[in-house]
Scaffold this active site. Structure first.
Site, short mmCIF file in Angstrom:
data_model
loop_
_atom_site.label_atom_id
_atom_site.label_comp_id
_atom_site.label_asym_id
_atom_site.label_seq_id
_atom_site.Cartn_x
_atom_site.Cartn_y
_atom_site.Cartn_z
NE ARG A 1 9.64 -16.22 33.06
CZ ARG A 1 9.91 -15.40 34.05
NH1 ARG A 1 11.16 -15.09 34.37
NH2 ARG A 1 8.93 -14.86 34.74
CD GLU B 1 1.00 -4.75 -2.82
OE1 GLU B 1 0.21 -5.25 -3.64
OE2 GLU B 1 1.87 -3.91 -3.11
#
Ligand code: FAD
Length: 762
Positions: free
Chosen positions: A450, A556
Site C-alpha cells: 500500500r 480461562e
C-alpha cells in the site's frame, strides 16, 4: 514574466526566477514572506530602480502568476542542468549562465541565505524542480530476502511439523471455507460439522490414552489448537470446550471408571459435553459457587441443585444446543456439611436432543464474537445423579458415606483440582498467538504494497516505510516471535512436569496466558488501524479475529486476576527461598545483590549509550532480571510493612494490587526474554540467527522503552540512556522492516485461512 522586457534587457534578473517559482508554488504568500522578499529585493543595489519595482510587482498578491505562468517558469528552470545545485542561488545562477554565459557576482550572491529567511530547506527546494532525481532513503526501503524462510518455518514448527501440515491441509479443504452468514443456527451447525471432521481425523482424542482411542500426545493437542486458530476461532473454542474442557475434566478429575465409560465417545464427539463451572454471581471467584451436590447415602446418589437464579451456570460452551452431558462444579454437601467444590458428571439431554427433566437451559444468544459456539445458561432443579458420577480423583464419598480425600487440606485440594485444568491456559494463549500471527501477516503484507504520499513529484512510498508504521508493527512482530518460543517452553514444561514443579508451571501458564492474550488484543487493534479503512472491512479478516479473540483475556481466567495469582506464587517462592537459606547463604545472597548493584548501577553503566552495550543480550537479560527481583522484593517488603502495622491481610493485598500485577509482568517478561535468547542461541543457520537476534533485541528494547519510567525512577538508567534506547529501537524497527514480510511468511499461514484480499500477493 520570463520573456518580459526587463528580463530581456537584463538577463541577470533570471536569477530570481527559481525563487519566485518556489514562493508562488505553494499558492499563498504570507505578509511576513512578502516583507522579507521586499527587503531582499530593495537591498540589490546592482539593479536599476525599475528592475527592483518589476521584481516587487511579481510578488503582488493581487496579481499572482497563473498556473500556466508557473508551468512555463518551471520549464525554463528545467532546461538547465542543476544536478549539483544545492540551493536557490545556485539554480538561479545556472539559469543566468545558460542564457548569457556569465553571471555577475552580485547576481550570484543575491539569493544567499534566502532559504533560511523563508524557513525553507535548500536541498528540498532544488528537488522540487527535479523530483525524479530525488533518492530518499524512505523510498528506497524494500522487502529483502536475507534468510531462508523455509528453514525458519521448520524451526518454528519443531517436532510437530507433519501434524501441523496435516491440519493446515484440512483447513484448506473447500469443506472448511468460511461461511458468510449472520444466522446463528447456520454458524453453529457449520462449526459442529467442522469439529466432527476433525474428530474423525483423530485430532479430538489425540491427548487421551491409546486405550481410549487417543495417541497419548498432549503436546500434539496444543499444536492442533494453535494451528486450527488460523481458521475460524469459533471452531477452536468449540474444539477446546469438547475435547479440552469437557474431555480433560473427565480425564484429569475422574478415575478409570469414568475414562472407560466416557473418554472414547468424547474423543469422537459421539458424546458432546460441557464444562459448567461459572455461575452468574461467581466467575473469577470459583470457590464462591452456590450450586449444591447433596449426597444421599441410602440411594447412593447426589442431588444437583441450583439454589437461586444467580447460581445458574452461565456462558457454558456447548450448552445451548449440542451438549448431552456436563462436568458440573458444585459444593459437595454430606449430612448438611459443606466439603467444598467438587466435580460431577450430569446428563443434560437425551440422544434425540431433548432436555432432561429438572434441567433448564437458556441460550446466551448473540455475542461480540465466537457466534459459532452455542453458549448457554443451565439450572438444575433437584436433579438426581448416581454416586459414580462424582469425578473422584481428589475427593470421594466412601462406602460408609463419609468424605475422603488423598489431600487433607481443603485449600490445597481445591487448588490441586483446578491446577490439573491448567491445559486450558496453554491452549488459549497458543490460539491467541495464531490470531496475532494472522493479523500481523495481513497488516505487514498490506503495508508493504500500500502506497501513500511520497517526496514531492516522486513515486508514492509503501506505508511500511514510514517510521511510525514500523514503530507500530515491528515491536509487535518481535513480540509474536517472543511469545512463540516462550509458549513452546511452557508446553514443554507442562508435558515433562513433575509434581513438585506444578505450582511453578501453573504460575507460568497464568502469566503467559495473560501476557499473550493482552498482547493479542493490542496487536489486533494496531493491525486494524495500520490497514486503514480496509482493516475495517469484514472481508479482510481482522474484524472476525478481533471479535472472536477479545474474550481470551477473560475466559480461562480473567487476566488481571491471573496476574495476581502469578504474584502470589512468586511471593511464596521468594519466602521459601529465604526461609530455606541458612544464615551463611543469606549473607552470600545479600553480597551477590550488592555486587550486581555495583556492576549494573555504576555511573558508567547507567549512562552507557554505546551501540554495542545497548544491543548486548547480557545487558538486556540483566536489566530484566534486576527489574523482576526489585519489584518482587519491594512488593514483599511493602506487604510485610502493612501486615506488621496491623493491617488486615486482605486490605494489605488490595493496597498493593498494582504492585502485584507488576510482579507478574516482570516475571513473565523475564521468562519470555530468556526463552527468546535461548532460541536465538540454538539457531544453527546464520541467516535465521541474525534476523532472530535482531527481533530479540527489538523485543528487549521495546520493553525497556515501555518501562523506562520505572528504570529512571529506580536509577538503573539515566535519561541519556533511555533516549539512546529509543533511538536504537527506531533503528532496529527500520532494519527489521526489510525482513518483515519474510518473517510473516515463515508463519506459513494457509492462504485459504488468511482469505483477506488485502493480504493477497502481487
Ligand atoms: C464466551 C464465553 C465463554 C465461556 N465459556 C465458559 C465455559 O464453557 N465454562 C465456564 O465455566 N465458564 C465459561 N465462561 C465464563 C468465564 O470463564 C468467566 O466469564 C470468567 O471466569 C470471568 O468471570 P466473570 O465474567 O464473572 O467476571 P468477574 O469475575 O466478575 O470479573 C469482572 C471484572 O472484575 C475484575 N476482578 C474480579 N476479581 C477481581 C479481584 N480480586 N481483583 C481485581 N479485579 C478483579 C476482573 O479483572 C474483571 O475485569 C465463558 C465466558 C464467556 C464470555
Amino acid at each position: 514574466m520570463i520573456h518580459s522586457l526587463p528580463i530581456q534587457k537584463n538577463p541577470d534578473l533570471l536569477v530570481f526566477v527559481p525563487l519566485l517559482f518556489t514562493v508562488w508554488s505553494d499558492a499563498v504568500l504570507t505578509p511576513t514572506e512578502i516583507n522579507a522578499l521586499h527587503s531582499l529585493i530593495k537591498k540589490q543595489d546592482w539593479l536599476r530602480e525599475e528592475e527592483r519595482e518589476f521584481l516587487i510587482e511579481q510578488l503582488n498578491p493581487s496579481h499572482p502568476p497563473s498556473a500556466e505562468d508557473l508551468k512555463s517558469w518551471l520549464q525554463e528552470i528545467r532546461k538547465v542542468d542543476v544536478s549539483h545545485a544545492t540551493n536557490l542561488a545556485a539554480v538561479g545562477s545556472a539559469l543566468v549562465a545558460n542564457s548569457v554565459g556569465v553571471v555577475r557576482q552580485e547576481a550570484q550572491k543575491a539569493l544567499n541565505g534566502v532559504e533560511e529567511t523563508l524557513g525553507l530547506i535548500p536541498q528540498e527546494v532544488v528537488f522540487s524542480f527535479y523530483p525524479e532525481s530525488r533518492k530518499s532513503l524512505t523510498q528506497g526501503q524494500v522487502t529483502q530476502h536475507n534468510f531462508d524462510v523455509e528453514l525458519l518455518a521448520k524451526q518454528l514448527d519443531g517436532s510437530h511439523a507433519n501434524l501441523i501440515a496435516k491440519v493446515k491441509k484440512i483447513l484448506s479443504d473447500p469443506e472448511f471455507a468460511y461461511i458468510d452468514t449472520d444466522n446463528l443456527t447456520e454458524q453453529r451447525e457449520k462449526v459442529l460439522m467442522w469439529a466432527k471432521h476433525l474428530a474423525k481425523q483423530g485430532f479430538g482424542s489425540i491427548a487421551y490414552p491409546k486405550i481410549y482411542g487417543g495417541a497419548d500426545d498432549m503436546a500434539a493437542y496444543f499444536t492442533i489448537m494453535e494451528t486450527l486458530s488460523y481458521h475460524d476461532l469459533s471452531l477452536v473454542v468449540k474444539f477446546g470446550v469438547q475435547f479440552g474442557l469437557w474431555g480433560m475434566s473427565v480425564y484429569f478429575l475422574g478415575t478409570e471408571k469414568h475414562h472407560q465409560k466416557y473418554l472414547k465417545d468424547i474423543g469422537t464427539l459421539a458424546l458432546p459435553g460441557c464444562f459448567a463451572m461459572t455461575e452468574t454471581n461467581h466467575g473469577s471467584n470459583v470457590r464462591g459457587i452456590e450450586t449444591t451436590a447433596t449426597y444421599n447415602h441410602q440411594q447412593k446418589t447426589f442431588t444437583i441443585h441450583t439454589p437461586n437464579v444467580n447460581a445458574q451456570k452461565e456462558y457454558i460452551g456447548n450448552a445451548a444446543l449440542h451438549g448431552e452431558m456436563a462436568t458440573v462444579f458444585a459444593k459437595l454437601i454430606i449430612d448438611g456439611k459443606d466439603y467444598g467444590v467438587s466435580a460431577f458428571i450430569v446428563a443434560l439431554r437425551d440422544k434425540q436432543g431433548n432436555i432432561l427433566p429438572g434441567i433448564t437451559i437458556e441460550d446466551c444468544g448473540r455475542k461480540m464474537g465466537l457466534n459459532g459456539v452455542d453458549n448457554g445458561k443451565i439450572s438444575f432443579n433437584m436433579v438426581v445423579i448416581p454416586k459414580e458420577n462424582m469425578l473422584d480423583r481428589f475427593a470421594s464419598v466412601n462406602e460408609e458415606g463419609n468424605f475422603t480425600s488423598p489431600i487433607s487440606s481443603d485449600n490445597r485440594r481445591f487448588f490441586t483440582m483446578l491446577g490439573t485444568l491448567v491445559g486450558g491456559r496453554i491452549g488459549i494463549p497458543r490460539s491467541a498467538l495464531a490470531a496475532t500471527k494472522s493479523a500481523l501477516t495481513i497488516a505487514i503484507r498490506y503495508g508493504d504494497k500500500r502506497r501513500q504520499f511520497g517526496p514531492e513529484g516522486a513515486e508514492e512510498v509503501p506505508i511500511l516505510n514510514y517510521r511510525t508504521h514500523q514503530r507500530r508493527l515491528m515491536p509487535l512482530l518481535a513480540n509474536a516471535y517472543a511469545m512463540h518460543f516462550s509458549l513452546q517452553y511452557l508446553t514443554d514444561r507442562f508435558i515433562k512436569r513433575t509434581e513438585e514443579e506444578m505450582q511453578e508451571i501453573e504460575a507460568l501458564a497464568a502469566g503467559l496466558k495473560a501476557f499473550a492474550t493482552w498482547t493479542n488484543t493490542q496487536t489486533l487493534q494496531e493491525c486494524r488501524e495500520c490497514c486503514g479503512g480496509k482493516g475495517y472491512l469484514s472481508e479482510n479478516r481482522i474484524d472476525a479475529l478481533k471479535n472472536d479473540s477479545d474474550i481470551y483475556t477473560t475466559f480461562e481466567g480473567d487476566n488481571t486476576v491471573l496476574m495476581q495469582l502469578v504474584a502470589k506464587s512468586r511471593l511464596t517462592e521468594f519466602k521459601q527461598e529465604f526461609s530455606n537459606m541458612n544464615v551463611f547463604r543469606i549473607l552470600n545472597y545479600v553480597a551477590d545483590q550488592a555486587k550486581t548493584s555495583l556492576s549494573e548501577m555504576n555511573p558508567f553503566v547507567i549512562r552507557n549509550t554505546d551501540d554495542e552495550h545497548l544491543l548486548d543480550p547480557e545487558f538486556h537479560i540483566s536489566a530484566f532480571r534486576f527489574r523482576e527481583r526489585d519489584i518482587l522484593t519491594s512488593a514483599a517488603k511493602r506487604l510485610k510493612r502493612h501486615l506488621d502495622s496491623g493491617m488486615d491481610s486482605f486490605d494489605a493485598f488490595n493496597v498493593c494490587q498494582h504492585h502485584l500485577v507488576e510482579v507478574g509482568f516482570a516475571y513473565v517478561e523475564r521468562i519470555i526474554l530468556e526463552q527468546f535468547q535461548l532460541a536465538v542461541e540454538q539457531t544453527k543457520d546464520e541467516g535465521c540467527k541474525k534476523v532472530l537476534s535482531k527481533l530479540c533485541a527489538l523485543f528487549a528494547l521495546s520493553q525497556f522503552d515501555k518501562h523506562k519510567g520505572w528504570y529512571l525512577e529506580n536509577g538503573y538508567m539515566e535519561g541519556v540512556k533511555t533516549k539512546a534506547i529509543r533511538k536504537q529501537l527506531n533503528q532496529l524497527c527500520w532494519e527489521v522492516r526489510q525482513d518483515a514480510v519474510p518473517l510473516t511468511d515463515a508463519f506459513k499461514i494457509p492462504e485459504a485461512c488468511l482469505s483477506a484480499p488485502i493480504a493477497r500477493r502481487g
